[in-house]
Write an enzyme that holds these catalytic residues in place. Structure first.
Site, PDB file in Angstrom:
ATOM      1  N   ARG A 208    -119.805 -61.086 -43.952  1.00  0.00           N
ATOM      2  CA  ARG A 208    -120.825 -60.593 -44.863  1.00  0.00           C
ATOM      3  C   ARG A 208    -122.200 -60.946 -44.295  1.00  0.00           C
ATOM      4  O   ARG A 208    -122.429 -62.061 -43.848  1.00  0.00           O
ATOM      5  CB  ARG A 208    -120.657 -61.201 -46.265  1.00  0.00           C
ATOM      6  N   GLU A 237    -128.464 -54.380 -45.898  1.00  0.00           N
ATOM      7  CA  GLU A 237    -127.928 -53.100 -45.434  1.00  0.00           C
ATOM      8  C   GLU A 237    -128.223 -52.014 -46.482  1.00  0.00           C
ATOM      9  O   GLU A 237    -128.132 -52.277 -47.676  1.00  0.00           O
ATOM     10  CB  GLU A 237    -126.409 -53.206 -45.237  1.00  0.00           C
ATOM     11  N   HIS A 254    -121.676 -52.220 -39.712  1.00  0.00           N
ATOM     12  CA  HIS A 254    -120.639 -52.589 -40.687  1.00  0.00           C
ATOM     13  C   HIS A 254    -119.419 -51.677 -40.556  1.00  0.00           C
ATOM     14  O   HIS A 254    -118.932 -51.106 -41.536  1.00  0.00           O
ATOM     15  CB  HIS A 254    -121.203 -52.519 -42.115  1.00  0.00           C
TER      16      HIS A 254
END
EC number: 1.1.1.290
Length: 383
Positions: A208, A237, A254
């Site tokens: 994360r 993000e 990601h």
């Protein structure tokens, strides 16, 4: 039954089609108006699921085809009596493939071998434990840190984070995002810990983004530029820090867990949970629906150099450089935030290492162990 599904979830029609009418939308376009008349909602991590989204809707079940749940207000769902399921472990092997591909690239660029390295794994859940299992076959020393597990299980072989950071040459973060409490992980690597990393340390975050203080990491790299950094997850993000992007060695949006195999497993897990929620039999099985890989087998002769053979097999399945270069094209053409989301939405088909069978004519130089450690299916042949 009316079902709203993120448009990037594979096999949604095949699994959920028998239940009713399916509507597909981009994850960031799923809002209160879109869900109001839906009975079942299936999302990914980019959709925030809370009272603002669901209040006044007909939704009776929410599934997220992801391991993490930090985008879901679980307390609200419980209070509202809305069923919920995530997909723990669905893309764990995909993330491990990403980490190993990244490590192999850095090893080739810097001229080191993984064998003999000390690798610290922070967060020993689905991903971290599988990474440790694969590394066991590669003659590396694995240091493990997972305070909640250490506390719950009395694991004396787990280290504290600071002890791990002091010894590890490579640090891999695979923790969930926990914002409060004794085991909070937000800025787990804060400025003081980032500054304490030894020069030359390899830092990989595929967990994360907010578990690493991105500003502190940027400042360390601007000041010394003496770390090797792989970031697949970022703070804020998709509007990530462009200065940090320019400083890291491997930058991806990601997508570590974005293998089609992992995504399909996530869809199946949520489908099974939805069937339980509504008291229906789960007739569909992933094995019936999964497409064959485009590359099934590689045959290596006895003269294959082990490192080159490992590199060839890895990149045949997944080459992290493809994602680095493609993301760079997207962000230059569209801007950082738009390019980040667009590449994720248009992500090309990627299969996991376990879908490739490697046939060896001879087990030379421990190649079989290395290939199996990376996750490939290996067969020795005398022909």
């Amino acid at each position: 039954m009316r079902i709203l599904v993120d448009e990037n979830i594979p096999l949604a029609d095949e699994f959920f089609g028998e239940l009713g009418d399916i509507t597909r939308l981009p994850g960031r376009d799923i809002d209160a108006a879109a869900v109001r008349e839906q009975d079942l909602l299936v999302v990914r991590s980019i959709t925030r699921v809370d009272a603002a989204l669901l209040e006044g809707s007909r939704v009776r079940f929410v599934g997220t085809c992801t391991i993490g749940t930090d985008h879901v207000d679980l307390d609200y769902l419980r209070e509202a009596g809305i069923g919920f399921a995530n997909a723990p472990g669905c893309n764990a092997d995909s993330v491990v493939d990403y980490v190993l591909s990244s490590l192999l690239l850095l090893a080739e660029e810097d001229g080191f071998h993984l064998a003999g390295k000390t690798i610290g794994i922070v967060g020993v859940g689905n991903v971290g434990s599988r990474l440790a299992e694969r590394l066991d076959d590669l003659d590396v020393e694995c240091l493990l840190c997972d305070p909640p597990r250490a506390e719950a299980e009395g694991r004396e072989d787990f280290l504290s984070l600071d002890a791990l950071l002091e010894r590890a040459e490579i640090v891999c973060l695979h923790t969930p995002l926990v914002t409060e409490g004794e085991h909070a992980t937000r800025h787990l690597l804060d400025a003081s810990r980032i500054d304490a990393l030894a020069p030359g340390t390899v830092l990989i975050n595929a967990g994360r983004g907010a578990c690493v203080d991105n500003q502190a990491l940027r400042e360390r790299l601007q000041r010394a530029n003496d770390l090797r950094v792989v970031l697949d997850v970022w703070e804020n993000e998709p509007g990530i820090d462009p200065a940090l992007y320019d400083l890291v060695d491997i930058a991806t949006p990601h997508i570590a867990g974005h293998s089609i195999d992992g995504k399909m497993r996530g869809t199946e897990l949520v489908y099974q949970a939805a069937m339980r929620q509504f008291g229906l039999p789960a007739r569909k099985k992933l094995g019936q629906l999964k497409p064959d890989p485009w590359l099934r087998k590689i045959v290596l002769t006895p003269w294959a150099p082990p490192l080159e053979a490992l590199s060839l097999c890895t990149r045949a399945c997944y080459d992290v450089r493809r994602d680095m270069l493609a993301f760079d094209r997207y962000r230059r053409r569209m801007g950082m935030a738009t390019g980040f989301d667009a590449y994720r939405a248009e992500y090309p088909l990627r299969r996991e290492f376990s879908t490739l069978r490697v046939e060896l004519k001879q087990n030379k130089g421990g190649l079989r162990d290395a290939l199996e450690g990376f996750g490939f299916k290996v067969k020795l042949s005398s022909k």
